[in-house]
Enzyme design. Structure first.
Site, PDB file in Angstrom:
ATOM      1  N   ASP A 124      39.916   5.809  -9.927  1.00 10.47           N
ATOM      2  CA  ASP A 124      40.506   4.471  -9.911  1.00 10.47           C
ATOM      3  C   ASP A 124      40.263   3.792 -11.253  1.00 10.47           C
ATOM      4  OD1 ASP A 124      41.987   2.506  -8.506  1.00 10.47           O
ATOM      5  OD2 ASP A 124      40.154   1.341  -8.242  1.00 10.47           O
ATOM      6  N   TYR A 126      41.261   0.296 -14.117  1.00 13.33           N
ATOM      7  CA  TYR A 126      40.992  -1.145 -14.271  1.00 13.33           C
ATOM      8  C   TYR A 126      41.893  -1.588 -15.421  1.00 13.33           C
ATOM      9  CZ  TYR A 126      37.511  -5.054 -14.574  1.00 13.33           C
ATOM     10  OH  TYR A 126      36.846  -6.252 -14.568  1.00 13.33           O
ATOM     11  N   HIS A 131      43.681  -9.125 -14.508  1.00 18.91           N
ATOM     12  CA  HIS A 131      42.657  -8.809 -13.495  1.00 18.91           C
ATOM     13  C   HIS A 131      41.292  -8.636 -14.161  1.00 18.91           C
ATOM     14  CE1 HIS A 131      40.707  -7.079  -9.983  1.00 18.91           C
ATOM     15  NE2 HIS A 131      40.365  -6.020 -10.698  1.00 18.91           N
ATOM     16  N   GLU A 197      42.854  -4.559  -2.799  1.00 22.77           N
ATOM     17  CA  GLU A 197      43.336  -4.534  -4.184  1.00 22.77           C
ATOM     18  C   GLU A 197      44.742  -3.935  -4.190  1.00 22.77           C
ATOM     19  OE1 GLU A 197      40.472  -2.562  -6.756  1.00 22.77           O
ATOM     20  OE2 GLU A 197      39.326  -4.417  -6.967  1.00 22.77           O
ATOM     21  N   GLU A 199      47.486  -1.979  -5.807  1.00 20.64           N
ATOM     22  CA  GLU A 199      47.570  -0.975  -6.877  1.00 20.64           C
ATOM     23  C   GLU A 199      48.743  -0.025  -6.625  1.00 20.64           C
ATOM     24  OE1 GLU A 199      43.970   0.968  -8.086  1.00 20.64           O
ATOM     25  OE2 GLU A 199      42.671  -0.615  -7.298  1.00 20.64           O
ATOM     26  N   ASP A 229      43.097  -0.428  -2.607  1.00 20.82           N
ATOM     27  CA  ASP A 229      41.708  -0.035  -2.849  1.00 20.82           C
ATOM     28  C   ASP A 229      40.801  -1.093  -2.204  1.00 20.82           C
ATOM     29  OD1 ASP A 229      39.372   1.015  -3.920  1.00 20.82           O
ATOM     30  OD2 ASP A 229      39.634  -0.001  -5.841  1.00 20.82           O
ATOM     31  N   ARG A 233      33.148  -6.973  -2.061  1.00 18.65           N
ATOM     32  CA  ARG A 233      32.727  -7.641  -3.305  1.00 18.65           C
ATOM     33  C   ARG A 233      31.238  -7.930  -3.354  1.00 18.65           C
ATOM     34  NH1 ARG A 233      36.858  -6.019  -6.181  1.00 18.65           N
ATOM     35  NH2 ARG A 233      38.851  -6.814  -5.403  1.00 18.65           N
ATOM     36  N   GLN A 236      29.563  -4.787  -4.214  1.00 17.02           N
ATOM     37  CA  GLN A 236      29.912  -4.474  -5.610  1.00 17.02           C
ATOM     38  C   GLN A 236      29.059  -5.249  -6.617  1.00 17.02           C
ATOM     39  OE1 GLN A 236      34.098  -5.122  -6.375  1.00 17.02           O
ATOM     40  NE2 GLN A 236      34.003  -4.369  -8.476  1.00 17.02           N
ATOM     41  N   LYS A 249      33.432   0.691  -2.914  1.00 12.35           N
ATOM     42  CA  LYS A 249      34.798   1.211  -2.982  1.00 12.35           C
ATOM     43  C   LYS A 249      34.967   2.473  -2.140  1.00 12.35           C
ATOM     44  CE  LYS A 249      36.108  -1.500  -6.512  1.00 12.35           C
ATOM     45  NZ  LYS A 249      37.391  -2.189  -6.623  1.00 12.35           N
ATOM     46  N   THR A 253      40.572   3.853   1.135  1.00 11.33           N
ATOM     47  CA  THR A 253      41.675   3.525   0.237  1.00 11.33           C
ATOM     48  C   THR A 253      42.937   3.926   0.981  1.00 11.33           C
ATOM     49  OG1 THR A 253      40.344   3.959  -1.733  1.00 11.33           O
ATOM     50  CG2 THR A 253      42.736   4.041  -2.000  1.00 11.33           C
ATOM     51  N   GLU A 359      40.312 -12.788  -6.824  1.00 11.19           N
ATOM     52  CA  GLU A 359      40.938 -13.629  -7.842  1.00 11.19           C
ATOM     53  C   GLU A 359      41.698 -14.795  -7.213  1.00 11.19           C
ATOM     54  OE1 GLU A 359      42.969 -11.219 -11.108  1.00 11.19           O
ATOM     55  OE2 GLU A 359      42.545  -9.779  -9.533  1.00 11.19           O
TER      56      GLU A 359
HETATM   57 MN    MN Z   1      40.624  -0.682  -7.678  1.00 16.72          MN
END
Ligand code: MN
Length: 411
Positions: A124, A126, A131, A197, A199, A229, A233, A236, A249, A253, A359
């Site tokens: 994965d 970034y 973001h 997330e 993606e 994903d 948080r 994380q 994570k 997924t 976000e």
């Molecule tokens: Mn991700």
């Protein structure tokens, strides 16, 4: 391209410009390879068995519950098969052919969709500047938001292939180690800041153990899926230094069930945002390698109605999947058929185009309001998250279908 299967076939994003690949079953039947055209799923394993449409004259590559064997045959076979399939479905097909296709098809609502390929590895990335800047500002402060390496290379981490599930699979809220009132008092508890997330997933088709150029990497990508994903948080923030994401994570997924081929997306290519510094030669692109894909995310509370909580476009990304794959192979890392590369969260510049609740709610400080009046900083038990994508630029709209999953309470 007109089809004998219907006049306005492309209106739903599943016309002849798309012809995605998936795996389906009917009732208690076997898993079979298929495509979706309009509101029908066509049994491509069946058409191979009766000799109407064969990717390989000598071997039954679609006699499997995944597309990996087909993917390994490489871009020349992918392209030839796609052209032959489109021909079967277009106005020029003979009546015998049309009868065979209808005999090997079912209405889409009678088909159960499964994982379309066997995920061999999962990485994965970034890769959206917005973001990375937003998350960096929240985690490390605005002055350290974007680390110095970010605009020179695609940042990523090795994920877990075992965690990848198909759209429709429910997700159980994970337990994890969370930071307590002080660094000396962590606790083990269900995540209180569970997130999605938005993606795009790129699927590597051909096996390679040599470094690839960006152009070669682009050729090695078989197709794309929508990818969620799921991210805890609170786990994380406590675990990510010094080695990056791990348990936050690894719960799940989710991917959409139809692989939209790289060839279908070729007419949808667009350039990305302007670069502030030149990339090293090995990461420079021969041409535009992003795609014009309108994306949206719906959040549906338990027994409630859906609210669209973000709208953005894949062209916001700073690095393409081809650049990510070129960088990934640069150290000699082998790639296998079925390697899945997550694009990284796709966020635009504006508040309503952010691709994660982290976000959207600015770290839980500015809750968003749903249509039913309820508010969210992060996901609540029973919430369903649905990602959608529509690529523009081909003769017709190309739909990715839905990538959806409901969050269940922690066990
Ligand atoms: Mn991700």
């Amino acid at each position: 391209m007109k089809s004998w299967m219907g006049e306005d076939l492309g209106a739903d994003g599943f016309g002849l410009a798309n012809v995605p690949y998936g795996v389906f079953s009917v009732g208690d039947g076997d898993l079979r390879c298929g495509t979706r055209v309009g509101d029908r799923v066509i049994d491509l394993t069946g058409l191979e068995a009766v000799g109407v449409l064969r990717p390989d004259a000598d071997a039954d590559v679609l006699d499997a519950p995944y597309w990996n064997d087909f993917m390994e045959l490489g871009p020349v076979v992918w392209s030839g098969y796609r052209a032959a399939l489109q021909h079967l479905l277009s106005d020029g097909a003979s009546e015998d052919t049309q009868d065979a296709v209808i005999a090997h098809s079912v209405p889409v609502n009678e088909a159960t969709l499964h994982m379309p390929f066997r995920v061999s590895e999962f990485t994965d990335f970034y890769a959206s500047r917005h973001h990375a800047t937003n998350v960096g500002a929240m985690f490390r402060g605005p002055e350290n938001a974007l680390p110095p390496n970010w605009q020179h290379m695609p940042i990523g981490y090795n994920g877990r292939a075992s965690s990848v599930v198909v759209s429709g699979t429910s997700i159980v809220r994970p337990h994890g180690q969370l930071k307590g009132p002080s660094d000396e008092m962590p606790r083990w508890a269900p995540s209180e800041r569970f997130d999605f997330e938005l993606e795009l997933g790129a699927i590597v088709g051909t096996t390679t153990d040599a470094p690839l150029s960006v152009a070669e990497a682009d050729e090695a990508i078989f197709g794309y899926v929508m990818l969620n994903d799921w991210s805890a948080r609170d786990i994380q923030t406590w675990e990510y230094q010094p080695l990056g994401p791990f348990q936050a994570k690894a719960t799940a997924t989710t991917i959409s069930p139809w692989i939209v081929t790289a060839e279908a997306l070729r007419p949808c290519r667009v350039a990305g945002p302007e670069r502030r510094v030149d990339l090293l030669p090995y990461l420079q692109e021969p041409g535009p390698m992003l795609f014009d894909i309108d994306l949206d995310v719906g959040l549906t509370p338990q027994d409630g109605a859906e609210t669209t909580i973000t709208r953005t476009n894949y062209s916001e990304m700073y690095y393409s999947s081809a650049q990510q794959l070129a960088h990934h192979t640069g150290c000699g890392c082998p790639m296998r058929s079925g390697d899945l590369l997550g694009s990284g969260t796709i966020s635009g510049a504006t508040k309503d185009s952010r691709g994660a609740l982290l976000e959207l709610s600015w770290g839980g400080k500015e809750p968003i309001t749903l249509n039913d009046g309820s508010q969210r900083n992060f996901l609540e038990d029973g919430d369903t998250v649905t990602l959608r994508g529509f690529a523009k630029g081909a003769a017709e709209l190309i739909s990715f279908g839905e990538c959806t999953g409901q969050l269940r309470p922690a066990r």
